[in-house]
Enzyme design. Structure first.
Site, short mmCIF file in Angstrom:
data_model
loop_
_atom_site.label_atom_id
_atom_site.label_comp_id
_atom_site.label_asym_id
_atom_site.label_seq_id
_atom_site.Cartn_x
_atom_site.Cartn_y
_atom_site.Cartn_z
N CYS A 2 58.29 -30.42 61.75
CA CYS A 2 57.13 -31.27 61.97
C CYS A 2 57.12 -32.32 60.86
O CYS A 2 57.83 -32.17 59.87
CB CYS A 2 55.85 -30.47 61.89
SG CYS A 2 55.80 -29.12 63.08
N ARG A 27 61.21 -36.07 63.37
CA ARG A 27 61.03 -34.68 62.98
C ARG A 27 60.35 -33.85 64.07
O ARG A 27 60.30 -32.62 63.98
CB ARG A 27 60.21 -34.56 61.70
CG ARG A 27 60.83 -35.25 60.52
CD ARG A 27 59.98 -35.08 59.29
NE ARG A 27 59.95 -33.70 58.87
CZ ARG A 27 60.82 -33.13 58.07
NH1 ARG A 27 61.80 -33.84 57.58
NH2 ARG A 27 60.71 -31.86 57.74
N HIS A 506 106.66 -20.15 64.99
CA HIS A 506 106.85 -20.08 66.44
C HIS A 506 107.15 -21.46 67.03
O HIS A 506 107.01 -21.66 68.23
CB HIS A 506 105.61 -19.46 67.10
CG HIS A 506 105.36 -18.07 66.64
ND1 HIS A 506 106.17 -17.01 66.99
CD2 HIS A 506 104.42 -17.57 65.81
CE1 HIS A 506 105.73 -15.91 66.41
NE2 HIS A 506 104.67 -16.22 65.68
N LYS A 605 81.40 -44.81 68.96
CA LYS A 605 80.60 -43.75 68.34
C LYS A 605 80.06 -42.75 69.35
O LYS A 605 80.13 -41.56 69.17
CB LYS A 605 79.45 -44.38 67.55
CG LYS A 605 78.62 -43.38 66.75
CD LYS A 605 79.41 -42.83 65.58
CE LYS A 605 78.75 -41.65 64.93
NZ LYS A 605 79.73 -40.85 64.15
#
Ligand code: F6R
Length: 610
Positions: A2, A27, A506, A605
């Site tokens: 919050c 927030r 491997h 982006k």
């Protein structure tokens, strides 16, 4: 998460509080509210469901002018998003409180207060605190003492701001596990969860420390620490240069974002862990219920976020003992899958807008997964809106195309999530405390690695004229090697491949010669001796090794074997710390090669197309 904001001033504070809320909206944004004291005997309050804009409309219709006020933007933990659950909460009509965090023992306090005749109008833990302070106030005292006594009874993480209409010239605030900053003005003072909220009114800030309680008046700030000693907290100026939209002192966004990691990792843990425990409620209102019934985790992501998921698989199976599968979204969405009962579908995405990840989520919702959890950095993104449960990383805007701080904050959030899940699956309190303490050490440890930047820059010269490279890791460091290889290839255009070190013989060993640098991450863990044998295999073929190693791993530098010592870290948190030198290495190689570091060729982006 919050956001809280408060102000005491000679001028009307309503506009200051609203602007603060707008800036804190990242927030939480399921409801917002404000309480103002303006000479009337009662507190004036407005609360609205939805974004801050809804509150702004309500206030413009019915203004709340006054010189003292508090405000809140909510991200629901206890009780659904609704007007009654929105903050500020009140005890009687004169005391109002806003709160960020989780009160763990709220049920027990609620029962106690109910038995004493207090009535509750919401399902929140915050209303319990309001009544607890209200009760102390009635018992005779002042607001400061009432708050101080009340917080002695609270368990959990919280930041609080409290006002009382009988004391119209100050607010009382405190901090324990959730962020709170005091903004210092002239003839006015402010508080907020984040200094960004207060930048229009001040650039001078005092950061409260854990356990601090402060009395904020327009011309005076008094702070006492947990022991009740009067303390001074230094005032620092906000570095506008370090603002997220600006590269500041840094040559590239990527470097700035690498250097921001201590701060954003801290922000991601804040409010979600105490000194020794994960606060499960901080993961969402329904987290406890949901996690109790999870029998399998399916992680979906792309690119760097996929690597975060790969690390998380080691944690989830090790600490929670819950089977976990990880797959890239573009593969998952185009194949038939067998869904185990009670599978949690976990999407990881910085942007929350990656087309393949979103498509996989939408499919999963139709396919009958138990619930969808998102780990995401962008509030309000499609992924956040469409998931049942969300854990926001607190990386802030990431502008460099190569993801850095998003990755380490994803890992921080994933580890906290894993601990919450593990608690439902037999993880004991001692082991949880051990790992939570290690999480608290992360910002400092990442800083220690950043201090190696000069040496890493020197090391990067060896890669400049190379066309290929190998990255090796074992266990949870294998995905770290994958992330290191991805960073190098995307910004320096050097072909880089990651292998689990045990796979070397491997096939890939055939590639090793003096033109193929081999980068290895070697924290001190059960696999280090095996890893050292793998290094010998490379040396015997004339390969040049660059090893980031814990001192205790005892990897000795020799001809063709360059060792950079990384400070000792907890085995579980090591993937977060060991990522950072690989980011710096890639960055410096790219700078030396003169590529466009922040906007490498062919990439973007946010990948919102398939
Ligand atoms: C690599 C990078 C990409 C992203 C990928 C997923 O540095 O940034 O690999 O990680 O495109 O993006 P998000 O996390 O936004 O879903």
């Amino acid at each position: 998460m919050c956001g809280i904001v408060g102000a005491v001033s000679e001028r009307d504070v309503q506009g200051i509080l609203l602007e603060g809320l707008r800036r804190l909206e990242y927030r939480g944004y399921d409801s917002a509210g404000m309480a103002v004291i303006n000479g009337k005997p009662e507190v004036q309050r407005a609360r609205e469901v939805g974004k801050v804009a809804a509150l702004a409309d309500a206030i413009s219709a019915n203004p709340l002018a006054g010189h003292l006020g508090i405000a809140h933007t909510r991200w629901a933990t206890h009780g659904e998003p609704s007007q009654v659950n929105a903050h500020p909460h009140m005890s009687g009509d004169r005391l109002a409180i806003v709160h960020n965090g989780i009160i763990e023992n709220y049920q027990e306090l609620r029962e106690e207060l109910k038995a004493e005749g207090f009535e509750f109008t919401s399902q929140t833990d915050t209303e319990v605190v309001a009544h607890l302070i209200g009760k102390n106030y009635k018992a005779g005292g002042n607001l400061y003492n009432a708050v101080k006594t009340a917080i002695g009874r609270l368990r959990g993480a919280f930041a609080l701001a409290v006002v009382h209409a009988n004391e119209p010239d100050h607010l009382v605030v405190c901090r324990e596990g959730s962020p709170l900053v005091v903004g210092v003005g002239i003839g006015e003072n402010f508080i907020a969860s984040d200094q960004l909220a207060l930048l229009p009114v001040t650039d001078r800030f005092m950061f409260l420390e854990e356990g601090d309680i402060a009395d904020i008046r327009k011309d005076k700030i008094e702070i006492h620490d947990r022991e009740g000693q009067a303390v001074e907290r230094s005032i620092s100026r906000f570095e506008h240069g370090a603002d997220s939209a600006d590269k500041g002192e840094y040559r590239h966004y990527m470097l700035k974002e690498i250097y921001e990691q201590p701060k954003v990792i801290k922000a991601t843990m804040e409010g979600r862990i105490t000194a020794t425990r994960v606060l499960e409620q901080a993961l969402g209102t329904d987290a406890e219920n949901l996690l109790e019934n999870v029998r399998h985790v399916q992680i979906i992501a792309c690119g760097t976020s996929y690597h975060a998921g790969m690390v998380a698989r080691y944690w989830i199976e090790d600490l929670a003992g819950v089977p976990c599968s990880v797959e890239v979204a573009s593969e998952f969405r185009y194949r038939k899958h067998v869904i185990q009962p009670d599978t949690l579908f976990l999407c990881i995405s910085q942007s929350g807008e990656t087309a393949d990840t979103l498509a996989a989520l939408r499919q999963a919702k139709k396919a009958g997964f138990r619930a969808a959890l998102a780990i995401c950095n962008v509030p309000g993104s499609s992924l956040v809106r469409e998931s049942d449960l969300v854990i926001m990383t607190q990386a802030g805007p990431e502008i460099g195309v190569a993801s850095t701080k998003a990755f380490t904050t994803q890992l921080t959030a994933l580890l906290i999530f894993t601990l919450a899940l593990a608690r439902h699956n037999g993880l004991n309190a001692e082991r949880e405390a051990d790992i939570v303490k290690a999480i608290h050490l992360l910002p400092g440890q990442v800083n220690d690695v950043l201090a190696l930047d000069g040496e890493i820059e020197e090391m990067s010269k060896a890669f400049m004229d190379k066309n290929h490279s190998l990255f090796l890791g074992r266990g949870s460091q294998y995905p770290v090697a994958m992330e290191g290889a991805l960073k190098l290839k995307e910004i320096s255009y050097i072909h880089a491949e990651a292998y689990p070190a045990g796979e070397l013989k491997h096939g890939p060993l055939a590639l090793v010669d003096s033109e193929m640098p081999v980068v290895t991450v070697a924290p001190n863990n059960d696999l280090v001796e095996k890893l050292k044998s793998n290094l010998e295999e490379v040396r015997a073929r004339g390969g040049e090794l660059f090893v980031f190693a814990d001192k205790a791993a005892d990897v000795k530098p020799e001809e063709g074997l360059h060792v950079m010592q990384i400070p000792s870290v907890h085995e579980i948190t090591a993937p977060i710390v060991y990522t950072v030198p690989l980011q710096l290495l890639s960055y410096h190689v790219a700078v030396l090669k003169g590529t466009d570091v922040d906007q490498p060729r062919n990439l973007a982006k946010s990948v919102t197309v398939e």
